[in-house]
Motif scaffolding. Structure first.
Motif, PDB file in Angstrom:
ATOM      1  N   PRO A 337      41.469  56.961  31.852  1.00  0.00           N
ATOM      2  CA  PRO A 337      42.755  57.363  32.436  1.00  0.00           C
ATOM      3  C   PRO A 337      43.468  56.148  33.025  1.00  0.00           C
ATOM      4  O   PRO A 337      42.841  55.123  33.313  1.00  0.00           O
ATOM      5  CB  PRO A 337      42.353  58.358  33.522  1.00  0.00           C
ATOM      6  N   PRO A 338      44.776  56.246  33.206  1.00  0.00           N
ATOM      7  CA  PRO A 338      45.519  55.096  33.729  1.00  0.00           C
ATOM      8  C   PRO A 338      45.108  54.743  35.146  1.00  0.00           C
ATOM      9  O   PRO A 338      44.736  55.600  35.936  1.00  0.00           O
ATOM     10  CB  PRO A 338      46.982  55.556  33.665  1.00  0.00           C
ATOM     11  N   VAL A 339      45.173  53.450  35.449  1.00  0.00           N
ATOM     12  CA  VAL A 339      44.853  52.957  36.778  1.00  0.00           C
ATOM     13  C   VAL A 339      45.665  51.688  37.000  1.00  0.00           C
ATOM     14  O   VAL A 339      45.991  50.969  36.047  1.00  0.00           O
ATOM     15  CB  VAL A 339      43.342  52.659  36.908  1.00  0.00           C
ATOM     16  N   HIS A 340      46.050  51.437  38.230  1.00  0.00           N
ATOM     17  CA  HIS A 340      46.755  50.203  38.553  1.00  0.00           C
ATOM     18  C   HIS A 340      45.730  49.145  38.953  1.00  0.00           C
ATOM     19  O   HIS A 340      44.836  49.399  39.769  1.00  0.00           O
ATOM     20  CB  HIS A 340      47.753  50.430  39.692  1.00  0.00           C
ATOM     21  N   SER A 341      45.860  47.972  38.361  1.00  0.00           N
ATOM     22  CA  SER A 341      44.889  46.908  38.581  1.00  0.00           C
ATOM     23  C   SER A 341      45.585  45.684  39.148  1.00  0.00           C
ATOM     24  O   SER A 341      46.628  45.251  38.630  1.00  0.00           O
ATOM     25  CB  SER A 341      44.215  46.547  37.247  1.00  0.00           C
ATOM     26  N   TYR A 342      45.000  45.126  40.192  1.00  0.00           N
ATOM     27  CA  TYR A 342      45.545  43.945  40.845  1.00  0.00           C
ATOM     28  C   TYR A 342      44.470  42.859  40.883  1.00  0.00           C
ATOM     29  O   TYR A 342      43.619  42.851  41.785  1.00  0.00           O
ATOM     30  CB  TYR A 342      46.028  44.274  42.260  1.00  0.00           C
ATOM     31  N   PRO A 343      44.469  41.975  39.885  1.00  0.00           N
ATOM     32  CA  PRO A 343      43.447  40.918  39.857  1.00  0.00           C
ATOM     33  C   PRO A 343      43.538  40.030  41.087  1.00  0.00           C
ATOM     34  O   PRO A 343      44.617  39.774  41.623  1.00  0.00           O
ATOM     35  CB  PRO A 343      43.782  40.141  38.582  1.00  0.00           C
ATOM     36  N   VAL A 344      42.383  39.571  41.531  1.00  0.00           N
ATOM     37  CA  VAL A 344      42.300  38.659  42.668  1.00  0.00           C
ATOM     38  C   VAL A 344      41.945  37.278  42.146  1.00  0.00           C
ATOM     39  O   VAL A 344      40.930  37.104  41.469  1.00  0.00           O
ATOM     40  CB  VAL A 344      41.238  39.135  43.682  1.00  0.00           C
ATOM     41  N   ALA A 345      42.799  36.310  42.389  1.00  0.00           N
ATOM     42  CA  ALA A 345      42.553  34.948  41.916  1.00  0.00           C
ATOM     43  C   ALA A 345      41.456  34.318  42.762  1.00  0.00           C
ATOM     44  O   ALA A 345      41.618  34.101  43.959  1.00  0.00           O
ATOM     45  CB  ALA A 345      43.831  34.111  41.993  1.00  0.00           C
ATOM     46  N   VAL A 346      40.332  34.071  42.140  1.00  0.00           N
ATOM     47  CA  VAL A 346      39.214  33.462  42.866  1.00  0.00           C
ATOM     48  C   VAL A 346      38.384  32.654  41.872  1.00  0.00           C
ATOM     49  O   VAL A 346      38.177  33.067  40.732  1.00  0.00           O
ATOM     50  CB  VAL A 346      38.349  34.532  43.555  1.00  0.00           C
ATOM     51  N   ASP A 347      37.984  31.486  42.279  1.00  0.00           N
ATOM     52  CA  ASP A 347      37.094  30.679  41.442  1.00  0.00           C
ATOM     53  C   ASP A 347      35.670  31.184  41.628  1.00  0.00           C
ATOM     54  O   ASP A 347      35.179  31.293  42.746  1.00  0.00           O
ATOM     55  CB  ASP A 347      37.177  29.203  41.836  1.00  0.00           C
ATOM     56  N   ARG A 348      35.036  31.514  40.540  1.00  0.00           N
ATOM     57  CA  ARG A 348      33.641  31.951  40.610  1.00  0.00           C
ATOM     58  C   ARG A 348      32.889  31.387  39.418  1.00  0.00           C
ATOM     59  O   ARG A 348      33.462  31.192  38.349  1.00  0.00           O
ATOM     60  CB  ARG A 348      33.535  33.472  40.654  1.00  0.00           C
ATOM     61  N   PRO A 349      31.623  31.109  39.609  1.00  0.00           N
ATOM     62  CA  PRO A 349      30.850  30.504  38.522  1.00  0.00           C
ATOM     63  C   PRO A 349      30.568  31.517  37.425  1.00  0.00           C
ATOM     64  O   PRO A 349      30.626  32.729  37.652  1.00  0.00           O
ATOM     65  CB  PRO A 349      29.547  30.080  39.220  1.00  0.00           C
ATOM     66  N   PRO A 350      30.270  31.050  36.210  1.00  0.00           N
ATOM     67  CA  PRO A 350      29.859  31.970  35.144  1.00  0.00           C
ATOM     68  C   PRO A 350      28.612  32.739  35.554  1.00  0.00           C
ATOM     69  O   PRO A 350      27.807  32.275  36.363  1.00  0.00           O
ATOM     70  CB  PRO A 350      29.568  31.033  33.957  1.00  0.00           C
ATOM     71  N   VAL A 351      28.460  33.933  35.001  1.00  0.00           N
ATOM     72  CA  VAL A 351      27.291  34.768  35.283  1.00  0.00           C
ATOM     73  C   VAL A 351      26.396  34.732  34.055  1.00  0.00           C
ATOM     74  O   VAL A 351      26.747  35.273  33.018  1.00  0.00           O
ATOM     75  CB  VAL A 351      27.704  36.213  35.610  1.00  0.00           C
ATOM     76  N   PRO A 352      25.235  34.089  34.144  1.00  0.00           N
ATOM     77  CA  PRO A 352      24.374  33.940  32.958  1.00  0.00           C
ATOM     78  C   PRO A 352      23.588  35.209  32.675  1.00  0.00           C
ATOM     79  O   PRO A 352      23.623  36.172  33.441  1.00  0.00           O
ATOM     80  CB  PRO A 352      23.442  32.798  33.351  1.00  0.00           C
TER      81      PRO A 352
END
Length: 788
Positions: A337-352
């Motif tokens: 279903p539809p949802v409003h999304s607000y990305p948060v700009a944050v530097d994070r390391p890759p997840v292995p």
């Protein structure tokens, strides 16, 4: 099976102890619901113990793979059933080991007899084996019930809630009693996931919470089967002024016993449930410590680790959890279903995190591509071996992601089902990247995003390299950024824009990109790609010419692009400024269609009447064997013949008129109420493939048909003499140069000119400087007028 009991089972079988004997009711259920196919079938016995069931299945006519994680069990099974044929005894932990011993076998029957309770990730294992079933195959689970089991043996049995969780996501579930055991028959794995709401207490305020997306060392995500009858991520409501990431960390340890070693809020979701506004923070957990437990049994029945590609098959999932999973792995759960999304700009390391199976399949894929000669440089070979392709195609299983390098993974389709985005075939990506001639530290432009191809390039260019990837589709860009964050090098920048205009000016290096690669079919070569390319730089793109696509490596020399390499290929179509649907003229009520991919649309008056008349047939005398390559013939005809078009068959009746199979097309030329086209017909058959042979034949309609046919015949024969070099079907590419649109004809070199909107293509084919012969005198038997 959990490692905590492995040693106990090893000792159990070493001490001569057995499993519960196969009961008569179980035999009846097998005979009724899972009989061996008449031609024989394949069965997998998981947790086979000393092999009684495997031997029984072999007696029913199955060929059986019987596996157990205790080598003492397998040793006894081999000894006790040495006389039984048709059984492979495999020492294999089905939950944790790489399933390489199973090969690519498809099974008619998979049985878990008294073993499923010992699996921790039961849902994942059952669905993974379900994908190994043949059409109509069956999974049979025979298990003790908790209601009939003593407290000290509770760990060997399932209760009703556990059975409900186990059977979610299957299209057909049947349950039978076998004494004090339950026999569960599962068919049709991968029933669609349903995003499910749960009740929200009435309140005048919004509900705010946080969900933790945590993966293990294999890249699998943690979900709990809740008392509400759905799968959920760890998480809960925010307490007071608690930071969002701390809420997720707190809920994770309270519900599962796991401690987060790093957490980042990646997105804020807003929607409503039963009219109550809801705010959900999606928190990515970077790492974990501790042992997984069901710390709040009043809320959750159990916790399990799930493969991302299986998330679309789980059954009911709490809607915010489904939305959160789709943030981290866009596309894995369709139809939300539809949802409003607000990305948060944050530097994070890759997840292995990846299973051993992924490593094995990646090495095998890389070796296949290398053996076939597509990865001509060591940096490209290293990239294939290193970059985790499956992390950029999480909606498919590992076998599909690492398919031997031959096939693309479609990741997005339009409303008509046409593919609009994909992870291209690995052999083609390797070939195109190799012909970019990249050096360490190169800065590369990519048109058409997805992540995997860009990461291959980033690996080739090394720590000082950089890739700017541009795509017009916001969903593709969001997906690319998510995957690059999870599994990327940090050296790729994904930009949402029309790639036909090149990269944004602030991302273009001084002097231009060292190389550029286009990953979708291009009808034209926009000026921006030329202007943003450094002098001497390589541009590799799939270019459409007369409707035929070739990946061509160009080198910039001033205002001119010089082609160096042609590779037969096909990509999804362009969608941006330069998108150009081919003009199509339907014929015979849509049974046939003429496609004018280049040049003006010819007049077609009188063609339908001609198609209902006499058909002329001319044999060319040019033959080919099995697996012959004739793509150069198509391209030769498209770029040298005036009036060229393609004749496509869309309905079965068209084959009766033209000999062209439904959904196929043929090179054609058009005249005044006349048409000629080229097909190949089988002229020799035999028991072996090498004994078969086909001949190129021209068929024509209309008054000018014979003349048009001879033009096509002459073209085929010229191709055979000058371009198809030898019996191995090697072929010579044309010399191709590309000039800006508007370049005067007298400034172009000699050759055949194909005009696009932004450029002029000049082809010089081998032998075209030799005057082609006129119509060749051939025996009358070669020219036949056929009534239709």
């Amino acid at each position: 099976m959990t490692y905590t009991v492995r040693d106990q089972w090893q000792k159990h079988y070493s001490d001569g102890k057995n499993f519960r004997r196969l009961g008569e009711r179980e035999r009846e259920l097998l005979a009724e619901h899972a009989p061996a196919p008449e031609a024989g079938g394949r069965a997998l016995d998981v947790g086979c113990g000393t092999g009684e069931l495997a031997a029984y299945l072999a007696g029913l006519g199955y060929r059986v793979d019987a596996c157990d994680f205790a080598d003492s069990a397998i040793a006894r099974a081999r000894e006790e059933h040495a006389s039984i044929e048709g059984v492979r005894w495999l020492h294999l932990d089905i939950e944790r080991d790489d399933p390489v011993p199973l090969d690519d076998t498809l099974y008619d029957l998979v049985v878990f007899r008294l073993s499923v309770a010992f699996l921790h990730d039961r849902t994942r294992v059952l669905h993974a084996l379900g994908r190994r079933l043949r059409e109509g195959g069956t999974v049979l689970v025979v298990t003790p019930l908790a209601a009939h089991t003593s407290t000290e043996k509770r760990h060997i049995a399932l209760d009703e809630e556990e059975i409900t969780a186990l059977t979610c996501g299957w299209k057909s579930v049947q349950r039978f009693a076998a004494g004090d055991l339950a026999a569960i028959i599962l068919r049709g794995p991968c029933a669609d996931t349903v995003a499910t709401e749960r009740s929200v207490p009435a309140t005048g305020y919004a509900v705010a919470g946080a969900l933790a997306v945590v993966t293990d060392e294999h890249g699998r995500v943690l979900l709990g089967w809740s008392k509400r009858g759905m799968w959920e991520l760890p998480g809960g409501k925010i307490e007071g002024a608690e930071p969002l990431d701390e809420t997720a960390v707190r809920e994770l340890v309270e519900e599962t016993g796991l401690h987060a070693t790093g957490a980042n809020v990646v997105t804020i979701l807003t929607d409503a449930a039963q009219g109550v506004p809801r705010v959900t923070a999606v928190v990515r957990i970077i790492g974990i410590t501790g042992a997984l437990i069901t710390a709040e049994p009043e809320k959750f029945t159990r916790w399990e680790w799930h493969d991302p590609h299986g998330l679309g098959c789980l059954g009911p999932v709490f809607t915010p959890s489904a939305q959160a999973l789709n943030i981290v792995w866009p596309g894995v759960i369709p139809g939300l279903p539809p949802v409003h999304s607000y990305p948060v700009a944050v530097d994070r390391p890759p997840v292995p995190g990846e299973p051993a199976e992924a490593v094995r399949l990646r090495q095998a894929m890389a070796q296949t591509v290398i053996n076939r000669g597509w990865a001509s440089s060591e940096p490209v070979r290293s990239a294939l071996r290193t970059v985790p392709r499956h992390r950029f195609a999480p909606e498919v299983d590992l076998a599909a992601a690492y398919d031997g390098g031959d096939w693309a993974v479609i990741t997005r389709r339009d409303e008509n089902g046409t593919a609009t985005s994909s992870v291209s075939a690995a052999w083609l990506q390797a070939d195109m990247i190799a012909h970019l001639h990249l050096k360490p530290g190169a800065i590369v432009f990519e048109a058409g995003s997805g992540g995997y191809n860009a990461e291959l390039i980033a690996h080739v260019t090394g720590p000082d390299g950089r890739v700017v990837s541009v795509d017009i589709d916001s969903w593709v860009v969001r997906r690319t950024r998510a995957f690059l964050t999870e599994a990327g090098s940090g050296r790729v920048t994904a930009v949402e824009a029309d790639a036909a205009f090149g990269a944004p000016a602030h991302l273009v290096p001084r002097g231009g990109f060292d190389a550029s690669v286009i990953t979708y079919n291009c009808w034209d070569i926009p000026r921006a790609w030329h202007e943003q390319l450094a002098e001497g730089g390589r541009l590799v793109l799939p270019l459409e010419m007369g409707g035929y696509t070739r990946a061509i490596a160009f080198e910039r020399r001033g205002e001119v692009l010089h082609a160096h390499r042609f590779t037969y290929c096909g990509f999804v179509r362009d969608q941006g400024q330069q998108a150009r649907p081919a003009p199509i003229v339907p014929l015979l009520n849509g049974a046939l269609a003429l496609r004018f991919d280049d040049g003006p649309v010819a007049r077609t008056e009188g063609l339908e009447q001609a198609l209902r008349g006499w058909r002329h047939k001319v044999a060319t005398g040019v033959t080919m064997g099995p697996n012959s390559y004739y793509g150069s013939l198509q391209l030769y005809a498209a770029t040298t013949l005036s009036g060229f078009c393609r004749l496509a068959a869309h309905l079965e009746p068209a084959e009766e008129v033209t000999g062209i199979a439904k959904d196929r097309d043929a090179p054609a030329i058009i005249g005044e109420a006349s048409l000629a086209y080229l097909i190949h017909v089988q002229t020799k058959d035999g028991d072996s493939a090498q004994a078969k042979e086909w001949e190129w034949v021209v068929r024509a309609f209309g008054e000018q048909g014979p003349e048009l046919a001879e033009r096509l015949v002459a073209t085929v024969r010229a191709w055979d003499r000058h371009i198809r070099a030898n019996d191995n079907d090697e072929h010579a590419d044309p010399l191709l140069t590309v000039f800006p649109a508007g370049t005067p004809a007298d400034a172009l070199p000699a050759g055949d000119v194909l005009d696009k909107l932004h450029c002029r293509l000049v082809f010089r084919w081998p032998g075209r400087d030799v005057v082609l012969p006129g119509p060749v005198e051939r025996p009358g038997a070669d020219i036949v007028a056929e009534g239709v």
